[in-house]
Design a protein around this motif. Sequence first.
Motif, PDB file in Angstrom:
ATOM      1  N   SER A  59       0.824  -1.213   0.000  1.00  0.00           N
ATOM      2  CA  SER A  59       0.000   0.000   0.000  1.00  0.00           C
ATOM      3  C   SER A  59       0.856   1.260   0.000  1.00  0.00           C
ATOM      4  N   SER A  63       0.973   4.046  -2.847  1.00  0.00           N
ATOM      5  CA  SER A  63       0.702   5.445  -2.512  1.00  0.00           C
ATOM      6  C   SER A  63       1.784   6.356  -3.069  1.00  0.00           C
ATOM      7  N   HIS A  67      -1.132   5.438  -6.966  1.00  0.00           N
ATOM      8  CA  HIS A  67      -2.157   4.470  -7.384  1.00  0.00           C
ATOM      9  C   HIS A  67      -3.294   4.379  -6.364  1.00  0.00           C
ATOM     10  N   PHE A  68      -2.961   4.110  -5.125  1.00  0.00           N
ATOM     11  CA  PHE A  68      -3.960   3.999  -4.061  1.00  0.00           C
ATOM     12  C   PHE A  68      -3.235   4.031  -2.724  1.00  0.00           C
ATOM     13  N   SER A  69      -4.016   4.159  -1.645  1.00  0.00           N
ATOM     14  CA  SER A  69      -3.450   4.177  -0.298  1.00  0.00           C
ATOM     15  C   SER A  69      -4.015   3.020   0.509  1.00  0.00           C
ATOM     16  N   ASP A  72      -7.674   3.273   0.901  1.00  0.00           N
ATOM     17  CA  ASP A  72      -8.448   2.751  -0.226  1.00  0.00           C
ATOM     18  C   ASP A  72      -8.611   1.240  -0.121  1.00  0.00           C
ATOM     19  N   VAL A  73      -7.548   0.565   0.310  1.00  0.00           N
ATOM     20  CA  VAL A  73      -7.600  -0.894   0.473  1.00  0.00           C
ATOM     21  C   VAL A  73      -8.663  -1.267   1.498  1.00  0.00           C
ATOM     22  N   ASP A  75     -11.196   0.614   2.630  1.00  0.00           N
ATOM     23  CA  ASP A  75     -12.536   1.008   2.173  1.00  0.00           C
ATOM     24  C   ASP A  75     -13.100  -0.021   1.203  1.00  0.00           C
ATOM     25  N   ARG A  76     -12.261  -0.486   0.286  1.00  0.00           N
ATOM     26  CA  ARG A  76     -12.728  -1.455  -0.691  1.00  0.00           C
ATOM     27  C   ARG A  76     -13.099  -2.773  -0.013  1.00  0.00           C
TER      28      ARG A  76
END
Length: 304
Positions: A59, A63, A67-69, A72-73, A75-76
């Motif tokens: 992650s 970040s 791409h994502f943090s 985000d992981v 939350d998904r």
Amino acid sequence: MARLRAPGGCPWDREQTFDTIKLYTLEETYEVLEAIDNRDWPELTGELGDLLLQVLFYSQMASEEGHFSVDDVLDRLSNKLVDRHPHVFGEVKADTPAEVLRNWEALKAQEKEKKKRLAAGGDTKAQQTGDAVTCPLQEAQEAGHPADDSQSVLSGVSSKMPALLEAHKLSSRAAHVGFDWPEIDGLFEKLAEETAELREELKAAPVKGPSGMGIAGSGKPQVAPELRERLEDEVGDLFFVLVNIARYLSLDPESALRKTNRKFKRRFQWMEERLRDSGRSPQQVSMDELETLWQQAKQQEKLA
């Protein structure tokens, strides 16, 4: 983790990439499984932390690349747990574990189809306006047909996982749609059939090389490439049937084989210790004596 990866942080952590970390992820996963098998709760605490570290590592790198943090992981994951459990968070009915699994697979198929539509430009308006979207499983149930007729039920089973686990997942997916033996006796009949086919192929196996040589110097016969391919097919079929037997009995074949591996290791090392006591090694004794020691090792375990 952000500090470790930042300038002035840890040189080793800073040079890692997604590809270099993959091996550690696999190692940590197996160490978690071993701690569970051993029911070693203090060890499992540490191993789960090590496995979680892999998630944080990926992650953080994602970040840094925009791409994502880790948020985000999480939350998904939270959204997936809600979406995949409409029998808990919604109105869908599922009273048994089997119904839950069928619903889960149906939802996964619907999610894949939705991704396809989004990639093709569909569902854009609903996404942008925030319009309510009916639960995919409810849509399928109300329509009275499977969630997705065009998508293979085997899609999404990674070929990168261990072969036993992949075989278990593939056969489980097929069983969910009714492609399964009605009784376990059919599996044992299939096992006998596959064993007979392997034995038939072995009749054609020529021995090559001097005595004591062969495959890895084991003294076993070396076979021609074309025959080796056929033998590999037959052995693979045997493994697949055995995996299905494990699945039918609600057992994890990977875990079962790991336990057998450890059992073999314990017994063989007990034999080695007895031989060392007499100043010998396994290579210096006959197969009959080794078999006698093996039976003694088994008896020792029973007494313990």
